[in-house]
Structure formats: structure tokens, C-alpha cells
Design a protein around this motif. Structure first.
Motif, PDB file in Angstrom:
ATOM      1  N   LEU A   7     -34.670 -33.345  13.423  1.00  9.86           N
ATOM      2  CA  LEU A   7     -33.814 -33.847  12.346  1.00  9.86           C
ATOM      3  C   LEU A   7     -33.697 -32.815  11.230  1.00  9.86           C
ATOM      4  O   LEU A   7     -32.610 -32.582  10.688  1.00  9.86           O
ATOM      5  N   PHE A   8     -34.819 -32.188  10.901  1.00 12.51           N
ATOM      6  CA  PHE A   8     -34.764 -31.170   9.849  1.00 12.51           C
ATOM      7  C   PHE A   8     -33.897 -29.988  10.285  1.00 12.51           C
ATOM      8  O   PHE A   8     -33.110 -29.461   9.495  1.00 12.51           O
ATOM      9  N   LEU A   9     -34.033 -29.561  11.527  1.00 10.92           N
ATOM     10  CA  LEU A   9     -33.186 -28.485  12.040  1.00 10.92           C
ATOM     11  C   LEU A   9     -31.714 -28.852  11.897  1.00 10.92           C
ATOM     12  O   LEU A   9     -30.890 -28.020  11.475  1.00 10.92           O
ATOM     13  N   SER A  10     -31.372 -30.086  12.229  1.00 10.10           N
ATOM     14  CA  SER A  10     -29.980 -30.540  12.138  1.00 10.10           C
ATOM     15  C   SER A  10     -29.493 -30.537  10.694  1.00 10.10           C
ATOM     16  O   SER A  10     -28.405 -30.030  10.385  1.00 10.10           O
ATOM     17  N   PHE A  11     -30.291 -31.107   9.791  1.00  5.75           N
ATOM     18  CA  PHE A  11     -29.878 -31.189   8.392  1.00  5.75           C
ATOM     19  C   PHE A  11     -29.858 -29.804   7.739  1.00  5.75           C
ATOM     20  O   PHE A  11     -29.045 -29.530   6.848  1.00  5.75           O
ATOM     21  N   ALA A  12     -30.750 -28.908   8.194  1.00  6.12           N
ATOM     22  CA  ALA A  12     -30.791 -27.552   7.626  1.00  6.12           C
ATOM     23  C   ALA A  12     -29.493 -26.805   7.862  1.00  6.12           C
ATOM     24  O   ALA A  12     -29.134 -25.902   7.089  1.00  6.12           O
TER      25      ALA A  12
END
Length: 500
Positions: free
Chosen positions: A135-140
Motif C-alpha cells: 500500500l505504501f509503495l502504491s501511495f508513494a
């Protein structure tokens, strides 16, 4: 740009088309990280896109060892660009952003030792906590501009780990406000892995409650892949046939209706391979080099392979398998079919690992045929290169196959595939008994006896030296570089941007 008319000497103002900027968001990216075909694609496709004029870049995590590899390659600067942050599960998560240059492609690497500590990359169990790295990779991807001072027009996400990107731009409490800033392309590499989570994950991830029924709902669970398909501007699969397979009940894994409903934005674009890496003319990992017009070096590779695994070579054809030991790859029928050629018709080398059940089956198979069978559990790049170069026949009896890279690599090394006609295998392998330009041997029904018959046909051809040489030449001269795929993706990007 200002031009002049020869007739009137008047200025003509011509707008210069801005270069398309595309960010590929992937949990793995070869050569920095790789667990499967997605790593190869994320490493090679952006490089090929840059060759056709697209400013393509990659965003990927710093899993254990990734930054060290980048430093060893001389690809990492002294200091990171900055940091990016996002709110997940009611807390702020941050990572440092490094910019590496890998084979001329800018790769942004997210460093957070706690978040990206899993050497396996993919979690064994999916829940709100284990999804945080993805999720963090996506939002980043939507925060990257702050550190990189570079902003893409298109965010291109891959498989379930980054499927949240298109959905966030519509349904996220914060990122929906950025919907006008980006267009999205989403690629399905394997529909069997969809990213299924419980409903209560959505709120902690920042999605509006109505997003469940609007995009994610899947038999009482949240389905990230379904959300991406519903919300992306374009959806691609990794071969033309697979784009049709996933619209069927057998091939859609429960999403066939969703795929059919979105078929107007579904595109099948065949993967390629990187001939800078997989090339028997130049491969540094094999002991002898060769090409389609002079295959003498392949004999030297076979000798080295036989010696490596302690075989006294009696000339039997060598059948290889390189891949994961899973039901998808046809292990259920492969071991039983190969056993019918034991003890003296073939050698078999199997490289791969999987679940405990399949690992045990493989060990039992090796023990039962100890003189003819060798196995390598896990993945060794060096051994894989040598196997492709020294093998005669590659077996790929896949239950389903989105694209398949092994058969494309085997073509390059003159190792002839025996494969089931499904997905990308049907798109790439030409049956040698049906065409003078044949490059392999196909079978249709997923059955042991069908695979056995296809192997029989391949072995008959192998003992006809002139015919086998012709098949090898056809295979080695086939072109599955990334150039064609890059051109198709470039056209798709243009279409997506024009449709605004």
C-alpha cells in the motif's frame, strides 16, 4: 518551435509534443530484485520504452540487499533525494527515496528498513498489516514528485501489490483529489493472485466506505485487482490469448465477468525478453558461445552441464524445466509424464521450488530415478543460464500461462519447448509438426498422456539431425525482443492521454 514558409517567408508556429512520462510501480525490478517474471518485466520494459521516446521510470522498494546491489553496480548516488510519507492504518509511514540509474533507466528506490524487511518480498498471509509495504509503495507513486522533482503523466501499476493506485485516484479520501493529475494503466501478470482482504482494511487504508460496493466487493472480501480493473484508464495482460482466457469461467478465477464488462479497455500485449541478458552469443554465464548459424558452442555447454551434475553422458536428450513448482506450471502431470521416459530415454534437470507438497514430490521423483534426474531447489541465475544453453528440450505443461518467459529464453538458446497451448504459450510456440517454420511441440488437453505424446514427437524430431537443426534455427531466429511491446505500450499511452 518556429519554422518559416518558403513561399511567404512568414513564421509558422509548431507546437512540440511533450514527451510522455510514465512511472512503473512494481514490488520487484530486475536486476535489483526478482522473484518471478514481473521482476524481468519491470527491469526491461521501461528500458525499451525509453528507446521509443517515452520517459519511463520505475518505483520499487529497497528490499534487503537492493541498495547494496545498486551500489555495487555504481548506480547509486551519495545521498537520497528526500523522503515521501503516506498515512496507512492510522499512522504516518515514511521512506527515503534514492534515485539509481540501471541500464540507463531511472529507478526510484524506497528505503524503510522496517517496512521492507521481507526477503521473500511477498507476504505468506494477506491482512491489513502485511499489506502495508505494498500500500505504501502504491501511495508513494502519488507522493514521489515531492522528492524526485519529476511528475509522471501516467502511473503504470502491476499486479495486486500496486493495484491500489487506480482505485485510490477515485475512492481514497486524500488521493482522489489528485485524479486529474494522472492517468493510469494496470497490467495483470497473473490473475490467480488478486489481493483479497477483509472489508475492515479499507477504512485504515484511507478509502471511502462506499468504495466497497463501488469497486472492491468480491464475495464478501475486498479485491484489489478488481478495483484496479474497474478504475484504471487501460488494462493490459501479458499476451493476447491471456486477455481472452481471463474473460472465461475457467481462466478468470472469479473475475471473468468483471473482465468481460471492461473488455473495451482490455489489451493483450505480449511480453518480450531482454537479449542483452539472454543471448548465447554474449552470455557471460555460459562456457561457450554460439548462434543460429553456428551452434557448435551448444555442445560445449552441454558438456559443462553434464559435468556439473555428475552425469556420464551417453547422448540421451536432456529435458529441462525452469520455474516454480506449482499447480499452475503443470507439475501434477509433468513428473508422471517424465517418469514414462525413464530410465534410459532422457535425462531430466528440474530447477525450481514450491510448496512443501511439491518439493516432496520432486525429491521422491529424483530418488526414484537417481541415475537420470537432477534437481536444483531455489533459483540460481548461473545454473539457469547453463541449463537453457545445454538443454535440448524445455518442458512447459502449464495449466495456465499468462505469457511465459521460459519458452522465449529457450528459443534464444536453441532449446526446443514442449508446451501446452494456453495463454502466451499458444501465442509464441509454433508446432513443428504443423508448420515448416515450427519452433516447438504443443499439446492441448491437460493430461499426462497428452504431454507424453508431445514429448514423443519432440524426441522423434531430435533423432532426425537435419530436422532438429531446422527447428533450432527457426527458434533461435525468432524475435521476441521488447521492441514490439514497447511500441504497443507507447501507442496505448498516447491513446489514454488523448482520451482525457
Amino acid at each position: 518551435m518556429v519554422l518559416f514558409s518558403a513561399d511567404t517567408n512568414k513564421e509558422i508556429h509548431q507546437e512540440k509534443t511533450p514527451q510522455i512520462k510514465a512511472l512503473h510501480v512494481s514490488p520487484e525490478c530486475a536486476p535489483l530484485s526478482k522473484k518471478g517474471g514481473l521482476g524481468d518485466v519491470a527491469g526491461a520494459l521501461p528500458k525499451a520504452l525509453r528507446g521509443v521516446g517515452i520517459d519511463a521510470r520505475v518505483l520499487t522498494p529497497a528490499w534487503p540487499g537492493v541498495l547494496d546491489k545498486a551500489r555495487d553496480m555504481g548506480a547509486l548516488p551519495q545521498r537520497p533525494l528526500g523522503t515521501v510519507s503516506a498515512a496507512i492504518n492510522w499512522k504516518s509511514v515514511s521512506a527515503r527515496v534514492w534515485r539509481a540509474s540501471v541500464a540507463g533507466t531511472p529507478v526510484y528506490i524506497l528505503e524503510n528498513d522496517e517496512l521492507y524487511s521481507n526477503e521473500a518480498i511477498y507476504p505468506d498471509v494477506l491482512n491489513a498489516a502485511t499489506a502495508e509495504p505494498m500500500l505504501f509503495l502504491s501511495f508513494a507513486a502519488m507522493e514521489l514528485e515531492r522528492a524526485a522533482k519529476w511528475k509522471p503523466y501516467i502511473i503504470h501499476s502491476h499486479d495486486w501489490p500496486t493495484a491500489a493506485v487506480p482505485s485510490a485516484l477515485r475512492w481514497h479520501r486524500h488521493y482522489a483529489g489528485n485524479a486529474a493529475d494522472y492517468d493510469t494503466v494496470y497490467t495483470i501478470h497473473n490473475i490467480a493472485h488478486q489481493g483479497l482482504f477483509s472489508y475492515d482494511c479499507l477504512n485504515g487504508w484511507g478509502f471511502r466506505p462506499d468504495s466497497y460496493w463501488g469497486t472492491f466487493e468480491f464475495y464478501g472480501q475486498v479485491n484489489l485487482m478488481k478495483g484496479a480493473v474497474n478504475n484504471a484508464d487501460a488494462v493490459t495482460t501479458v499476451s493476447p490469448s491471456y486477455s481472452w482466457d481471463i474473460q472465461t469461467r475457467d481462466g478468470g478465477f472469479g473475475l471473468d465477468g468483471v473482465m468481460a464488462a471492461n473488455k473495451q479497455k482490455l489489451h493483450g500485449i505480449l511480453n518480450g525478453i531482454d537479449y542483452d541478458v539472454w543471448n548465447p552469443r554474449t552470455d557471460a554465464l555460459i562456457p561457450a558461445h554460439y548462434c543460429a548459424d553456428d551452434t557448435e558452442g551448444k555442445k560445449g555447454c552441454r558438456r559443462a552441464l553434464m559435468e556439473k551434475f555428475g552425469w556420464n553422458d551417453d547422448g540421451r536428450p536432456l529435458v529441462i524445466f525452469v520455474g516454480r513448482l506449482t499447480e499452475q506450471k503443470g507439475i501434477d502431470i509433468m513428473l508422471d509424464a517424465l517418469a514414462r521416459f525413464m530410465p534410459d530415454r532422457i535425462y531430466a534437470l528440474i530447477i525450481g521450488s514450491g510448496s512443501d507438497m511439491f518439493n516432496r514430490r520432486l525429491e521422491d521423483f529424483r530418488a526414484a530415478h537417481a541415475d537420470s534426474v537432477r534437481t536444483v531447489t531455489g533459483f540460481s541465475e548461473e545454473t539457469a543460464h547453463l541449463a537453457y544453453a545445454g538443454g535440448d528440450i524445455l518442458v512447459m505443461p502449464s495449466l495456465f500461462e499468462p505469457c511465459g518467459l521460459s519458452q522465449l529464453i529457450a528459443f534464444a538458446y536453441g532449446t526446443i519447448p514442449v508446451a501446452r497451448a494456453t495463454g502466451g504459450l499458444a501465442d509464441t510456440v509454433i508446432d513443428a509438426d504443423g508448420s515448416p517454420d515450427g519452433t516447438g511441440f504443443l499439446f492441448t488437453d491437460y493430461r499426462i498422456d497428452e504431454l507424453e505424446r508431445a514429448l514423443d514427437r519432440a524426441l522423434a524430431a531430435k533423432y532426425d539431425a537435419e530436422r532438429w537443426s531446422r527447428i533450432m534455427r527457426s527458434a533461435m531466429k525468432s524475435d521476441f525482443s521488447w521492441n514490439a511491446a514497447a511500441a504497443e505500450y507507447a501507442e496505448l499511452y498516447k491513446k489514454v492521454l488523448k482520451s482525457e
